[in-house]
Design an enzyme around this catalytic site. Structure first.
Site, mmCIF file in Angstrom:
data_model
loop_
_atom_site.group_PDB
_atom_site.id
_atom_site.type_symbol
_atom_site.label_atom_id
_atom_site.label_comp_id
_atom_site.label_asym_id
_atom_site.label_seq_id
_atom_site.Cartn_x
_atom_site.Cartn_y
_atom_site.Cartn_z
ATOM 1 N N LYS A 25 -5.657 51.101 35.364
ATOM 2 C CA LYS A 25 -5.248 51.618 34.061
ATOM 3 C C LYS A 25 -4.395 50.598 33.313
ATOM 4 O O LYS A 25 -4.581 50.361 32.113
ATOM 5 C CB LYS A 25 -4.454 52.920 34.232
ATOM 6 C CG LYS A 25 -5.296 54.128 34.596
ATOM 7 C CD LYS A 25 -4.426 55.374 34.697
ATOM 8 C CE LYS A 25 -5.271 56.598 35.030
ATOM 9 N NZ LYS A 25 -4.445 57.825 35.140
ATOM 10 N N SER A 82 0.401 34.243 31.835
ATOM 11 C CA SER A 82 0.581 35.685 31.802
ATOM 12 C C SER A 82 1.056 36.169 30.433
ATOM 13 O O SER A 82 0.302 36.143 29.471
ATOM 14 C CB SER A 82 1.555 36.095 32.914
ATOM 15 O OG SER A 82 1.501 37.472 33.127
ATOM 16 N N PRO A 125 -2.075 41.499 34.713
ATOM 17 C CA PRO A 125 -0.741 42.126 34.750
ATOM 18 C C PRO A 125 -0.303 42.612 36.121
ATOM 19 O O PRO A 125 0.003 43.785 36.317
ATOM 20 C CB PRO A 125 -0.889 43.309 33.785
ATOM 21 C CG PRO A 125 -2.316 43.703 33.909
ATOM 22 C CD PRO A 125 -3.082 42.419 34.134
#
Length: 431
Positions: free
Chosen positions: A135, A94, A119
């Site tokens: 987004k 990540s 994410p």
């Protein structure tokens, strides 16, 4: 001439002696403390003229905002920054993907992996809609593409790591141009990067790391404190301690110490919770649980409010941290222990405090009401209906008035106090 040669040899030996690298170790989640540690280490290494800063990385991921701070510091560094995913078994997951790709030189040890940078649960996203999640994903994808292009790494792989959560071993990462090399350990890394040319802004630097002195940089006290309170378990405990302290001060005004400690704990808890992905439904359930436990003390519910408060507190504690990373979740052992202690605290500690407040006064005028004494003189009612005399109560002689006819040595009970005069009645033995 001999002196000149000696000075030249001394200068050369001093130059080689000053050839050193800085090394820092990052283990666990990426948080504000980690960001500050890396940023300050980069500045320190540049100020002291280190050949480079090596970051030994092993992380499952962390907060996106902290990751941005770290990447910004690495991209703007005045010295080469080497990210080394180490030791074997370590991962750059990540947030670790962004940090590794941003390095001037990216290396991995055998038996390590990199990837899965989607994410989800990063940066305190909490429960987001699909539109908001898209987004955030698009923003992260653009961010990782920028980093990969800046360091001439595999842009397509970087974007897939964000959008598709792909992960690669060290050999796959090297083959796909995600990293620059594979090294067994720190010494092997220093040997392999020796002589490499690193571009820093508009200038180039040739690394001289072979046989360089290694200086390990530890966190300072401030960074250690921030790292400590950024731990979800510590944040949770600070939150409960803060609530205990404030409530204890409210139930015992003037104690001061519990209130001060509670306020400090709450402030530290709010800082910690700001740095963690909080589920506000969980926080609301914790507050509801505390309210139900308080009501149990004031309302007779035969334990129903206590059960409801304990369940609400337990569920809220489990839901409080919304993260897929185990290191960023509150330990179930800590939760169960804290809930049990909280229930006991409210049932006993605050319960005893309330009982003490409701207890009849034992000093002052109010304490005399209801007390039994002995009449010292005869009380004979006058025309206005009141009789005066003297009584002994608590070993003290008082002037008293009464509407009863009282003989000396008869027992009386105090019914009121007016100034220095007691209102008394004769004790009715039949009662």
């Amino acid at each position: 001439m001999r002196k000149l040669i000696l000075l030249l040899i001394l200068g050369l030996s001093q130059a080689f002696a000053d050839n050193f690298v800085y090394v820092i170790k990052i283990e666990g989640t990426i948080n504000p403390a980690t960001a500050e540690y890396i940023s300050s280490s980069i500045r320190k290494a540049a100020e002291e003229g280190a050949e480079c800063l090596i970051i030994e990385l092993d992380t499952p991921g962390g907060l996106l905002e902290s990751t941005r701070t770290i990447v910004k510091a690495i991209l703007g560094a005045e010295i080469p920054v080497v990210v080394f995913v180490y030791p074997s078994g370590a991962r750059a997951g990540s947030a670790g993907v962004f940090i590794t790709l941003s390095a001037h030189i990216a290396a991995m040890a055998p038996g390590t992996n990199i990837g899965a940078a989607h994410p989800v649960g990063i940066g305190g996203m909490g429960d987001t809609s699909k539109v908001m999640e898209q987004k955030i994903t698009n923003d992260a994808a653009a961010f990782v593409r920028t980093i990969a292009e800046k360091r001439n790494r595999n842009v397509k792989w970087a974007e897939r790591a964000v959008r598709e959560s792909i992960s690669s071993t060290e050999t796959e990462a090297l083959k796909d141009s995600v990293i620059d090399l594979i090294a067994r350990d720190l010494k092997d890394l220093l040997d392999k990067i020796d002589g490499k040319i690193v571009k820093i802004d508009s200038r180039e630097k040739v690394l001289k790391t072979k046989d360089a002195n290694v200086k390990f940089v530890e966190m300072n006290w401030r960074e250690r404190l921030l790292a400590l309170i950024s731990d979800p378990n510590i944040a949770y405990i600070l939150l409960l301690l803060g609530i205990y302290g404030i409530l204890f001060e409210l139930y015992n005004p003037g104690s001061i110490f519990p209130g001060v400690i509670g306020a400090i704990c709450l402030i530290l808890a709010f800082y910690s919770l700001q740095a963690l992905p909080i589920n506000y439904a969980g926080l609301a359930l914790i507050i509801l649980g505390i309210i139900l436990l308080i009501l149990e003390i004031k309302i007779v519910s035969h334990g129903l409010l206590t059960v409801g408060g304990a369940i609400s507190l337990l569920l809220g504690s489990i839901m409080l941290i919304n993260s897929p990373f185990e290191l960023m979740q509150i330990s179930l052992t800590v939760i169960i222990t804290a809930v049990a202690l909280t229930v006991l605290f409210f049932l006993f500690a605050i319960g005893m405090a309330l009982k003490a407040q409701q207890r009849r006064p034992t000093t002052g005028k109010e304490a005399l009401i209801g007390e039994v004494g002995i009449a010292l003189t005869q009380f004979s009612p006058s025309k206005d209906g009141w009789a005066t005399g003297q009584v002994r109560v608590h070993g003290e002689i008082w002037r008293a008035i009464s509407r009863d006819k009282i003989e000396p040595n008869e027992e009386i009970v105090v019914r009121g106090v007016e100034g220095l005069t007691l209102k008394v009645e004769k004790v009715d033995r039949k009662e």
